[in-house]
Design a protein around this motif. Structure first.
Motif, PDB file in Angstrom:
ATOM      1  N   TYR A  56      11.643   1.625  -2.155  1.00 54.18           N
ATOM      2  CA  TYR A  56      11.367   3.034  -2.464  1.00 54.18           C
ATOM      3  C   TYR A  56      12.468   3.644  -3.328  1.00 54.18           C
ATOM      4  O   TYR A  56      12.210   4.330  -4.314  1.00 54.18           O
ATOM      5  N   HIS A  57      13.725   3.389  -2.984  1.00 52.09           N
ATOM      6  CA  HIS A  57      14.824   3.988  -3.721  1.00 52.09           C
ATOM      7  C   HIS A  57      15.012   3.362  -5.094  1.00 52.09           C
ATOM      8  O   HIS A  57      15.549   4.003  -6.001  1.00 52.09           O
ATOM      9  N   TYR A  58      14.608   2.130  -5.247  1.00 57.03           N
ATOM     10  CA  TYR A  58      14.762   1.460  -6.537  1.00 57.03           C
ATOM     11  C   TYR A  58      13.747   1.982  -7.541  1.00 57.03           C
ATOM     12  O   TYR A  58      14.041   2.171  -8.713  1.00 57.03           O
ATOM     13  N   TYR A  59      12.524   2.201  -7.095  1.00 49.25           N
ATOM     14  CA  TYR A  59      11.449   2.640  -7.988  1.00 49.25           C
ATOM     15  C   TYR A  59      11.246   4.157  -7.890  1.00 49.25           C
ATOM     16  O   TYR A  59      10.259   4.623  -7.339  1.00 49.25           O
ATOM     17  N   GLN A  60      12.173   4.906  -8.408  1.00 52.67           N
ATOM     18  CA  GLN A  60      12.078   6.362  -8.370  1.00 52.67           C
ATOM     19  C   GLN A  60      11.316   6.842  -9.605  1.00 52.67           C
ATOM     20  O   GLN A  60      11.869   7.396 -10.540  1.00 52.67           O
TER      21      GLN A  60
ATOM     22  N   THR B 240       5.269   5.251  -8.376  1.00 51.84           N
ATOM     23  CA  THR B 240       5.682   4.681  -7.106  1.00 51.84           C
ATOM     24  C   THR B 240       5.787   5.751  -6.031  1.00 51.84           C
ATOM     25  O   THR B 240       5.525   5.477  -4.858  1.00 51.84           O
ATOM     26  N   THR B 241       6.164   6.958  -6.412  1.00 51.41           N
ATOM     27  CA  THR B 241       6.190   8.045  -5.441  1.00 51.41           C
ATOM     28  C   THR B 241       4.778   8.325  -4.920  1.00 51.41           C
ATOM     29  O   THR B 241       4.566   8.513  -3.714  1.00 51.41           O
ATOM     30  N   GLU B 242       3.817   8.320  -5.829  1.00 54.90           N
ATOM     31  CA  GLU B 242       2.426   8.501  -5.412  1.00 54.90           C
ATOM     32  C   GLU B 242       1.959   7.332  -4.552  1.00 54.90           C
ATOM     33  O   GLU B 242       1.234   7.513  -3.563  1.00 54.90           O
ATOM     34  N   ALA B 243       2.375   6.127  -4.928  1.00 63.41           N
ATOM     35  CA  ALA B 243       2.011   4.941  -4.146  1.00 63.41           C
ATOM     36  C   ALA B 243       2.597   5.030  -2.742  1.00 63.41           C
ATOM     37  O   ALA B 243       1.947   4.657  -1.760  1.00 63.41           O
ATOM     38  N   ALA B 244       3.820   5.531  -2.641  1.00 63.66           N
ATOM     39  CA  ALA B 244       4.468   5.669  -1.341  1.00 63.66           C
ATOM     40  C   ALA B 244       3.692   6.634  -0.454  1.00 63.66           C
ATOM     41  O   ALA B 244       3.543   6.415   0.760  1.00 63.66           O
ATOM     42  N   THR B 245       3.194   7.701  -1.063  1.00 62.92           N
ATOM     43  CA  THR B 245       2.405   8.675  -0.302  1.00 62.92           C
ATOM     44  C   THR B 245       1.108   8.040   0.208  1.00 62.92           C
ATOM     45  O   THR B 245       0.727   8.214   1.371  1.00 62.92           O
ATOM     46  N   LEU B 246       0.454   7.302  -0.663  1.00 60.94           N
ATOM     47  CA  LEU B 246      -0.789   6.643  -0.271  1.00 60.94           C
ATOM     48  C   LEU B 246      -0.527   5.560   0.773  1.00 60.94           C
ATOM     49  O   LEU B 246      -1.325   5.367   1.699  1.00 60.94           O
ATOM     50  N   TYR B 247       0.599   4.876   0.628  1.00 63.48           N
ATOM     51  CA  TYR B 247       0.972   3.847   1.605  1.00 63.48           C
ATOM     52  C   TYR B 247       1.234   4.481   2.975  1.00 63.48           C
ATOM     53  O   TYR B 247       0.873   3.914   4.012  1.00 63.48           O
ATOM     54  N   GLN B 248       1.843   5.653   2.982  1.00 61.85           N
ATOM     55  CA  GLN B 248       2.074   6.362   4.238  1.00 61.85           C
ATOM     56  C   GLN B 248       0.746   6.694   4.914  1.00 61.85           C
ATOM     57  O   GLN B 248       0.604   6.562   6.134  1.00 61.85           O
ATOM     58  N   GLN B 249      -0.234   7.081   4.110  1.00 64.21           N
ATOM     59  CA  GLN B 249      -1.568   7.357   4.661  1.00 64.21           C
ATOM     60  C   GLN B 249      -2.190   6.087   5.229  1.00 64.21           C
ATOM     61  O   GLN B 249      -2.868   6.125   6.265  1.00 64.21           O
TER      62      GLN B 249
ATOM     63  N   ALA C 237      -7.234   1.110  -1.321  1.00 61.92           N
ATOM     64  CA  ALA C 237      -6.860   2.225  -2.194  1.00 61.92           C
ATOM     65  C   ALA C 237      -5.488   1.999  -2.813  1.00 61.92           C
ATOM     66  O   ALA C 237      -5.283   2.228  -4.019  1.00 61.92           O
ATOM     67  N   VAL C 238      -4.541   1.538  -2.003  1.00 62.55           N
ATOM     68  CA  VAL C 238      -3.199   1.252  -2.518  1.00 62.55           C
ATOM     69  C   VAL C 238      -3.248   0.084  -3.490  1.00 62.55           C
ATOM     70  O   VAL C 238      -2.638   0.120  -4.579  1.00 62.55           O
ATOM     71  N   MET C 239      -3.977  -0.970  -3.138  1.00 59.19           N
ATOM     72  CA  MET C 239      -4.064  -2.169  -3.968  1.00 59.19           C
ATOM     73  C   MET C 239      -4.734  -1.879  -5.305  1.00 59.19           C
ATOM     74  O   MET C 239      -4.319  -2.394  -6.348  1.00 59.19           O
TER      75      MET C 239
ATOM     76  N   SER D  51       0.810  -2.624  -9.127  1.00 61.42           N
ATOM     77  CA  SER D  51       2.107  -3.069  -9.647  1.00 61.42           C
ATOM     78  C   SER D  51       3.291  -2.622  -8.800  1.00 61.42           C
ATOM     79  O   SER D  51       4.430  -3.006  -9.074  1.00 61.42           O
ATOM     80  N   THR D  52       3.042  -1.825  -7.781  1.00 62.97           N
ATOM     81  CA  THR D  52       4.139  -1.339  -6.937  1.00 62.97           C
ATOM     82  C   THR D  52       4.340  -2.238  -5.725  1.00 62.97           C
ATOM     83  O   THR D  52       3.437  -2.979  -5.328  1.00 62.97           O
ATOM     84  N   PRO D  53       5.517  -2.180  -5.104  1.00 60.78           N
ATOM     85  CA  PRO D  53       5.781  -3.003  -3.920  1.00 60.78           C
ATOM     86  C   PRO D  53       4.886  -2.649  -2.734  1.00 60.78           C
ATOM     87  O   PRO D  53       4.694  -3.473  -1.838  1.00 60.78           O
ATOM     88  N   TYR D  54       4.349  -1.441  -2.734  1.00 64.63           N
ATOM     89  CA  TYR D  54       3.560  -0.996  -1.585  1.00 64.63           C
ATOM     90  C   TYR D  54       2.205  -1.694  -1.486  1.00 64.63           C
ATOM     91  O   TYR D  54       1.664  -1.863  -0.394  1.00 64.63           O
ATOM     92  N   ALA D  55       1.652  -2.086  -2.606  1.00 64.73           N
ATOM     93  CA  ALA D  55       0.324  -2.704  -2.596  1.00 64.73           C
ATOM     94  C   ALA D  55       0.329  -4.018  -1.830  1.00 64.73           C
ATOM     95  O   ALA D  55      -0.543  -4.279  -0.998  1.00 64.73           O
ATOM     96  N   ALA D  56       1.317  -4.857  -2.106  1.00 58.20           N
ATOM     97  CA  ALA D  56       1.389  -6.150  -1.422  1.00 58.20           C
ATOM     98  C   ALA D  56       1.642  -5.964   0.069  1.00 58.20           C
ATOM     99  O   ALA D  56       1.088  -6.696   0.899  1.00 58.20           O
TER     100      ALA D  56
END
Length: 212
Positions: free
Chosen positions: A43-47, A51-60, A79-81, A86-91
């Motif tokens: 999360y901190h690397y991809y500011q 990625t911020t939007e992906a993080a929000t969706l991943y939290q959901q 939805a995340v995938m 391309s973000t770390p959250y999808a995997a």
């Protein structure tokens, strides 16, 4: 190749039963630990905005896990995938959803998600977890050749012990106790001396007996 005697066979059957009941839980712990170690750093690397939007969706997505509704979990993971592949959250979403589907006896869906991680994840650790879980599912299906192909492929060194241990399980299922013993020995040597998991591998080594 020496045949297992009655006592060794009983030990092996007991191990198989134990692993069937607890194997997913053990590997699930490995999965959760892997995700936890990398998640915050990612999360901190991809500011950036995506990625911020992906993080929000991943939290959901993670919130849906508490619902125990497999469809909602799969929909949230998809939805995340789909939107942020391309973000770390999808995997991570795909891996966790696959674990949910495995527990829910939906191996085909789990395999699809694991294959997605193998093909799309940018982190070797996540790919290694996905390949390990896929190999376990292929073992359950008696697709021994497919499982061995994954277990013999390149993977993160930190997973050497788990790969060798599962390879031993595949070889045991194939009726190759001598080869299985070599794989279990490698797994045993790769594990930390204080690891409780090492005791399980030792049991498998003992069950393999004097096979060569």
């Amino acid at each position: 190749m020496a045949a297992l005697d009655l006592q060794e066979q009983e030990q092996l059957d007991t191990l198989k039963s134990w692993w069937k009941d607890n194997g997913n839980w053990i590997v699930g712990i490995v999965l959760i630990a892997t995700l936890a170690m990398a998640g915050v750093r990612g999360y901190h690397y991809y500011q950036n905005k995506q990625t911020t939007e992906a993080a929000t969706l991943y939290q959901q997505f993670t919130e849906q896990l508490a619902s125990n509704d497999v469809k909602r979990v799969n929909d949230a993971a998809a939805a995340v995938m789909d939107k942020y592949a391309s973000t770390p959250y999808a995997a991570r979403a795909a891996l966790i959803a696959a674990q949910v589907n495995e527990s829910g006896k939906e191996p085909l869906r789990a395999k699809t998600q694991l294959q997605w991680v193998i093909e799309h994840a940018s982190e070797d650790g996540l790919k290694s977890v996905a390949s390990l879980r896929m190999a376990s599912l292929l073992l359950d299906e008696k697709n021994y050749a497919g499982a061995l192909k994954l277990l013999e492929a390149k993977h993160a060194a930190s997973f050497d012990a788990l790969y060798a241990d599962l390879k031993g399980d595949v070889l045991t299922a194939q009726g190759k106790p001598g080869d299985a013993k070599q794989a279990y020995k490698l797994a045993y040597d790769k594990l930390d001396e204080k690891s409780a998991y090492r005791n399980l591998v030792q049991m498998k080594l003992d069950a393999a007996g004097d096979a060569k």
